[in-house]
Design a protein around this motif. Structure first.
Motif, PDB file in Angstrom:
ATOM      1  N   ASP A   1       0.824  -1.211   0.000  1.00 21.73           N
ATOM      2  CA  ASP A   1       0.000   0.000   0.000  1.00 21.73           C
ATOM      3  C   ASP A   1       0.858   1.261   0.000  1.00 21.73           C
ATOM      4  OD1 ASP A   1      -2.726   0.988   0.068  1.00 21.73           O
ATOM      5  OD2 ASP A   1      -2.344   1.646   2.119  1.00 21.73           O
ATOM      6  N   ASP A   2       1.989   1.208   0.691  1.00 22.15           N
ATOM      7  CA  ASP A   2       2.868   2.367   0.816  1.00 22.15           C
ATOM      8  C   ASP A   2       3.805   2.549  -0.372  1.00 22.15           C
ATOM      9  OD1 ASP A   2       1.783   2.935   3.287  1.00 22.15           O
ATOM     10  OD2 ASP A   2       3.426   2.007   4.419  1.00 22.15           O
ATOM     11  N   HIS A   3       3.969   1.504  -1.200  1.00 27.22           N
ATOM     12  CA  HIS A   3       5.001   1.536  -2.231  1.00 27.22           C
ATOM     13  C   HIS A   3       4.458   1.419  -3.657  1.00 27.22           C
ATOM     14  CE1 HIS A   3       7.511   0.783   1.304  1.00 27.22           C
ATOM     15  NE2 HIS A   3       8.517   1.245   0.581  1.00 27.22           N
ATOM     16  N   GLY A   4       3.198   1.709  -3.881  1.00 24.38           N
ATOM     17  CA  GLY A   4       2.719   1.824  -5.244  1.00 24.38           C
ATOM     18  C   GLY A   4       2.315   0.547  -5.938  1.00 24.38           C
ATOM     19  N   PHE A   5       2.206  -0.565  -5.200  1.00 25.63           N
ATOM     20  CA  PHE A   5       1.678  -1.772  -5.811  1.00 25.63           C
ATOM     21  C   PHE A   5       0.182  -1.583  -6.081  1.00 25.63           C
ATOM     22  CE2 PHE A   5       5.655  -3.150  -4.208  1.00 25.63           C
ATOM     23  CZ  PHE A   5       6.022  -4.298  -4.894  1.00 25.63           C
ATOM     24  N   THR A   6      -0.337  -2.327  -7.032  1.00 23.61           N
ATOM     25  CA  THR A   6      -1.701  -2.086  -7.518  1.00 23.61           C
ATOM     26  C   THR A   6      -2.762  -2.763  -6.668  1.00 23.61           C
ATOM     27  OG1 THR A   6      -0.918  -1.839  -9.788  1.00 23.61           O
ATOM     28  CG2 THR A   6      -3.253  -2.374  -9.495  1.00 23.61           C
ATOM     29  N   ALA A   7      -2.511  -4.007  -6.244  1.00 26.43           N
ATOM     30  CA  ALA A   7      -3.580  -4.787  -5.619  1.00 26.43           C
ATOM     31  C   ALA A   7      -3.020  -5.877  -4.736  1.00 26.43           C
ATOM     32  CB  ALA A   7      -4.479  -5.398  -6.698  1.00 26.43           C
ATOM     33  N   LEU A   8      -3.910  -6.422  -3.900  1.00 18.64           N
ATOM     34  CA  LEU A   8      -3.666  -7.637  -3.129  1.00 18.64           C
ATOM     35  C   LEU A   8      -4.671  -8.678  -3.590  1.00 18.64           C
ATOM     36  CD1 LEU A   8      -3.462  -5.980   0.402  1.00 18.64           C
ATOM     37  CD2 LEU A   8      -1.521  -6.592  -1.060  1.00 18.64           C
TER      38      LEU A   8
ATOM     39  N   LYS B   1      12.088  -8.851   4.113  1.00 21.53           N
ATOM     40  CA  LYS B   1      13.281  -8.099   3.740  1.00 21.53           C
ATOM     41  C   LYS B   1      13.505  -8.080   2.235  1.00 21.53           C
ATOM     42  CE  LYS B   1      15.772  -8.787   8.106  1.00 21.53           C
ATOM     43  NZ  LYS B   1      16.931  -9.451   8.756  1.00 21.53           N
ATOM     44  N   ALA B   2      12.923  -9.052   1.528  1.00 21.29           N
ATOM     45  CA  ALA B   2      13.075  -9.104   0.067  1.00 21.29           C
ATOM     46  C   ALA B   2      12.099  -8.185  -0.651  1.00 21.29           C
ATOM     47  CB  ALA B   2      12.895 -10.539  -0.420  1.00 21.29           C
ATOM     48  N   LEU B   3      11.067  -7.705   0.016  1.00 19.00           N
ATOM     49  CA  LEU B   3      10.064  -6.879  -0.665  1.00 19.00           C
ATOM     50  C   LEU B   3      10.650  -5.605  -1.285  1.00 19.00           C
ATOM     51  CD1 LEU B   3       6.958  -7.204   1.701  1.00 19.00           C
ATOM     52  CD2 LEU B   3       7.322  -8.293  -0.523  1.00 19.00           C
ATOM     53  N   PRO B   4      11.600  -4.915  -0.644  1.00 14.91           N
ATOM     54  CA  PRO B   4      12.173  -3.740  -1.313  1.00 14.91           C
ATOM     55  C   PRO B   4      12.847  -4.069  -2.645  1.00 14.91           C
ATOM     56  CG  PRO B   4      12.630  -3.651   1.034  1.00 14.91           C
ATOM     57  CD  PRO B   4      12.051  -5.006   0.768  1.00 14.91           C
ATOM     58  N   TYR B   5      13.439  -5.264  -2.762  1.00 17.06           N
ATOM     59  CA  TYR B   5      14.016  -5.661  -4.052  1.00 17.06           C
ATOM     60  C   TYR B   5      12.908  -5.855  -5.090  1.00 17.06           C
ATOM     61  CZ  TYR B   5      18.400  -6.539  -1.573  1.00 17.06           C
ATOM     62  OH  TYR B   5      19.548  -6.407  -0.825  1.00 17.06           O
ATOM     63  N   LEU B   6      11.795  -6.433  -4.658  1.00 20.60           N
ATOM     64  CA  LEU B   6      10.666  -6.600  -5.582  1.00 20.60           C
ATOM     65  C   LEU B   6      10.134  -5.236  -6.006  1.00 20.60           C
ATOM     66  CD1 LEU B   6       8.899  -8.713  -6.965  1.00 20.60           C
ATOM     67  CD2 LEU B   6       7.403  -8.675  -4.963  1.00 20.60           C
ATOM     68  N   ASP B   7      10.154  -4.280  -5.088  1.00 19.10           N
ATOM     69  CA  ASP B   7       9.728  -2.926  -5.439  1.00 19.10           C
ATOM     70  C   ASP B   7      10.691  -2.308  -6.450  1.00 19.10           C
ATOM     71  OD1 ASP B   7       8.026  -0.629  -5.202  1.00 19.10           O
ATOM     72  OD2 ASP B   7       9.581   0.306  -3.973  1.00 19.10           O
ATOM     73  N   GLN B   8      11.976  -2.633  -6.365  1.00 15.16           N
ATOM     74  CA  GLN B   8      12.922  -2.157  -7.372  1.00 15.16           C
ATOM     75  C   GLN B   8      12.583  -2.718  -8.749  1.00 15.16           C
ATOM     76  OE1 GLN B   8      17.142  -2.478  -6.328  1.00 15.16           O
ATOM     77  NE2 GLN B   8      16.597  -2.370  -4.150  1.00 15.16           N
ATOM     78  N   VAL B   9      12.194  -3.985  -8.779  1.00 15.24           N
ATOM     79  CA  VAL B   9      11.756  -4.575 -10.047  1.00 15.24           C
ATOM     80  C   VAL B   9      10.554  -3.801 -10.581  1.00 15.24           C
ATOM     81  CG1 VAL B   9      10.872  -6.663 -11.176  1.00 15.24           C
ATOM     82  CG2 VAL B   9      12.600  -6.856  -9.366  1.00 15.24           C
ATOM     83  N   ARG B  10       9.589  -3.541  -9.707  1.00 13.77           N
ATOM     84  CA  ARG B  10       8.403  -2.781 -10.105  1.00 13.77           C
ATOM     85  C   ARG B  10       8.789  -1.423 -10.677  1.00 13.77           C
ATOM     86  NH1 ARG B  10       5.399   1.275  -8.434  1.00 13.77           N
ATOM     87  NH2 ARG B  10       6.841   1.651  -6.697  1.00 13.77           N
ATOM     88  N   GLN B  11       9.682  -0.732 -10.002  1.00 14.74           N
ATOM     89  CA  GLN B  11      10.070   0.599 -10.457  1.00 14.74           C
ATOM     90  C   GLN B  11      10.777   0.554 -11.802  1.00 14.74           C
ATOM     91  OE1 GLN B  11      11.735   3.316  -7.401  1.00 14.74           O
ATOM     92  NE2 GLN B  11      11.260   1.687  -5.927  1.00 14.74           N
ATOM     93  N   LYS B  12      11.584  -0.481 -12.036  1.00 16.89           N
ATOM     94  CA  LYS B  12      12.261  -0.608 -13.335  1.00 16.89           C
ATOM     95  C   LYS B  12      11.264  -0.857 -14.473  1.00 16.89           C
ATOM     96  CE  LYS B  12      16.866  -2.182 -11.938  1.00 16.89           C
ATOM     97  NZ  LYS B  12      17.614  -1.197 -12.774  1.00 16.89           N
ATOM     98  N   CYS B  13      10.076  -1.330 -14.128  1.00 13.33           N
ATOM     99  CA  CYS B  13       9.090  -1.667 -15.153  1.00 13.33           C
ATOM    100  C   CYS B  13       7.984  -0.626 -15.270  1.00 13.33           C
ATOM    101  CB  CYS B  13       8.474  -3.026 -14.848  1.00 13.33           C
ATOM    102  SG  CYS B  13       9.654  -4.390 -14.896  1.00 13.33           S
ATOM    103  N   LEU B  14       8.106   0.496 -14.567  1.00 12.98           N
ATOM    104  CA  LEU B  14       7.063   1.504 -14.600  1.00 12.98           C
ATOM    105  C   LEU B  14       6.820   2.048 -15.993  1.00 12.98           C
ATOM    106  CD1 LEU B  14       7.742   3.637 -11.376  1.00 12.98           C
ATOM    107  CD2 LEU B  14       5.771   2.164 -11.838  1.00 12.98           C
ATOM    108  N   SER B  15       7.863   2.121 -16.805  1.00 11.74           N
ATOM    109  CA  SER B  15       7.724   2.740 -18.134  1.00 11.74           C
ATOM    110  C   SER B  15       7.194   1.779 -19.184  1.00 11.74           C
ATOM    111  CB  SER B  15       9.083   3.275 -18.589  1.00 11.74           C
ATOM    112  OG  SER B  15      10.027   2.210 -18.702  1.00 11.74           O
TER     113      SER B  15
END
Length: 341
Positions: A31-38, A325-339
């Motif tokens: 919710d805090d990091h821009g993911f779309t859904a649960l 602890k791995a979720l921030p890495y997954l968020d990095q993947v998300r951010q790399k795919c924003l475009s």
């Protein structure tokens, strides 16, 4: 491309409380990091996914602790339920969340689940599709005729009335091309996975889905194709492999009796051989496992074949703190795919 989190834990009953704690903590992160859904599943009578017998209950628990993320049934096994009850449950969550509910519908596949509705197992696929229009009608406030306890015909409305005028709806498709086509013809979204198909087969099914939308006068570019992938990103492929191998093999083993008969080409291979084969397949070509760069490259490949959203299954047995602890890495993947369009 959108990224969501999806849950399908293997937990014995004695571990359920820890699963719900992880659910709440990962939901807050998403919710805090821009993911779309649960995405919240429905499972019965088996440790595999058994922490979630009713996704509406889990979604209601998350509604007040989140602000923006969508709360999705992923999925409601519609042949096991009366559509009136489905709308009642999810309308309540819709109000609690101020309109953040989406629904994915599924046929169900495990015969033992249908002890709840044994007469519906054979026709479960048709029942699921028939439920789409009924759920839509009930959701929008149209009365439904039923027989009451005294044998009289009555018209009923469900309460509470939903917050949204209509829910976004998905159909869960494992690999059957006919299901992709019918979902497209009905203007529904798709939730699928790589369990029984590879990327090329997903691409072919997406093309069928888009063609069916166009033939039925729906926007062929409309509709969302969501793909479930087991997900764990980290510093390097080697580091991730060391963390996920044993837990993921145990996860596969826990559901062996559910999916063993549905994989072709395994012959008389024993359980250890099947699980080892499955792990290697997932790690190489069917999961978001590895470094941020490896995972982002795979996500881009999926976007190229028409996937709009990756639903990341994160609770597959890795120790809770390591998974968090791995979720921030997954968020990095998300951010790399924003475009990615």
């Amino acid at each position: 491309m959108d990224f969501s989190l999806l849950y399908f834990a293997n937990r014995e009953v004695r571990d359920a409380s820890s699963e719900y704690e992880v659910l709440a903590r990962t939901a807050t992160f998403a919710d805090d990091h821009g993911f779309t859904a649960l995405w919240l599943p429905e499972r019965h009578f088996h440790p595999f996914g058994g922490a979630y017998p009713n996704p509406a209950v889990a979604a209601a628990a998350l509604a007040s602790g989140t602000r923006r993320i969508r709360l999705r049934a992923g999925s409601v096994v519609t042949p096991l339920h009366d559509c009136l009850e489905i709308v009642e449950d999810w309308a309540m969550v819709d109000n609690l969340s101020h309109g953040r509910v989406d629904l994915a519908l599924a046929t169900g596949w495990v015969a033992d689940d249908f002890v709840l509705a044994p007469d519906r197992y054979a026709d479960r696929r048709q029942i699921m599709f028939d439920s789409v229009d009924l759920i839509r009608r009930v959701w929008t406030g149209q009365p439904v005729e039923r027989i009451n306890g005294e044998g009289d015909k009555v018209e009923v409305l469900t309460y509470p009335r939903p917050f949204q005028s209509a829910p976004n709806m998905w159909i869960t498709c494992t690999a059957n091309p006919a299901t992709f086509e019918e979902a497209g013809a009905r203007g529904l979204n798709i939730l699928t996975a790589l369990l029984f198909q590879n990327v090329d087969e997903v691409a072919a099914n997406i093309r069928r889905y888009r063609a069916a939308r166009e033939a039925a006068n729906h926007d062929p570019a409309g509709g969302t194709v969501s793909l479930m992938l087991h997900a764990f990103a980290g510093e390097s492929d080697r580091a991730v492999r060391e963390v996920v191998k044993v837990p993921f093999q145990n996860y596969l083993r826990s559901s062996f009796d559910l999916w063993r008969g549905q994989w072709d080409g395994l012959g008389d291979a024993d359980e250890d051989q099947v699980v080892a084969f499955a792990f290697e397949r997932y790690f190489r070509t069917a999961a978001l496992f590895g470094s941020v760069e490896k995972c982002a490259k795979f996500a881009r490949k999926l976007a190229d074949v028409g996937v709009d959203e990756i639903a990341c299954l994160v609770d597959f047995g890795v120790e809770n703190e390591a998974m968090l602890k791995a979720l921030p890495y997954l968020d990095q993947v998300r951010q790399k795919c924003l475009s990615i369009a």
